[in-house]
Enzyme design. Sequence first.
Site, short mmCIF file in Angstrom:
data_model
loop_
_atom_site.label_atom_id
_atom_site.label_comp_id
_atom_site.label_asym_id
_atom_site.label_seq_id
_atom_site.Cartn_x
_atom_site.Cartn_y
_atom_site.Cartn_z
N ASP A 182 0.85 -1.19 0.00
CA ASP A 182 0.00 0.00 0.00
C ASP A 182 0.89 1.25 0.00
O ASP A 182 1.85 1.33 0.77
CB ASP A 182 -0.88 -0.05 1.27
CG ASP A 182 -1.98 0.99 1.28
OD1 ASP A 182 -2.38 1.44 0.19
OD2 ASP A 182 -2.45 1.32 2.39
N THR A 221 -8.43 1.77 9.69
CA THR A 221 -8.41 2.55 10.93
C THR A 221 -9.45 2.08 11.95
O THR A 221 -9.14 1.91 13.13
CB THR A 221 -8.60 4.05 10.64
OG1 THR A 221 -7.62 4.44 9.68
CG2 THR A 221 -8.45 4.90 11.89
ZN ZN Z 1 -4.41 5.16 1.13
#
Ligand code: ZN
Length: 282
Positions: A82, A233
């Site tokens: 990522d 998150t």
């Molecule tokens: Zn991102």
Amino acid sequence: MLVTLKSVLGIAEAENIAIGAFNLTTLEGIRAVIEAAEELKQPVILQFANAAHKEYVSLENIAPAMLALGDKASVPVCVHLDHGADFEEVKRALDLGFTSVMYDGSALPYEINAANTRTVVDLASQYSASVEAEIGSMGAEISEDGGEADESCYTDPVIAAKFVAETGIDALACSFGTVHGIYKSAPKLDIDRIARIRKVTGVPVVMHGGSGISDEDFRKCIENGVRKINFYTYAAKYAGEYVKKKLEESSGYVFYHDVAVWGLESMKKTYIDTIKIFANLK
Ligand SMILES: [Zn+2]
């Protein structure tokens, strides 16, 4: 089994769903993602954000666990880097066996981002790996602070079409109202922009900043061409809250192995709920 991003996005396209792409920093995180995907019999993307999470674990330490557990899984698993920051980081991931990489040159001028992305596509093709890249900006890296989306950074469909044609990427990360981390106010998504980008680029759209998006907005995004959703998150936040609650309820000794298992239980539950929404399961 291990598969490329292109392969899982093909499944998503055929079924009009999105594949969850979940970041991780621990063995419990990897197990939570794979166990959730296996329970629901859905493909999944295990991803590591080296730039944001290297302080918790190194790419070289987490990669073998991601690849081994992904390979052994009963569902298709893509192992993805990522927000790859530069060629060196992308090459490290490919050399370790990642089946897909993101190169994020979104903070660079267009010409440099396009040229660098083209170089990454050429490199990844030597490993038969897929490439995701970004036009527009949701911030250069993952933060847990979040904020509000800046409309001036939203992805322009005309530029996106040129970028995809020039680079040959497999998926495009776009900015249409999402932000990384925790939202400071309710997100307002430009859904029509997703449909226009999908139409003119011809490649699947990737949503970053999936924590805090309503189920209804997820569905609208998927119906308009979002095929990969980055979500992390809230899984980390819920697991933290769960561990805190368990500690408050505990008396006497606390053993760390129990803390790890509580984290796993909570993350697995969050990922099951999330995959159900992305895959339109009841
Ligand atoms: Zn991102």
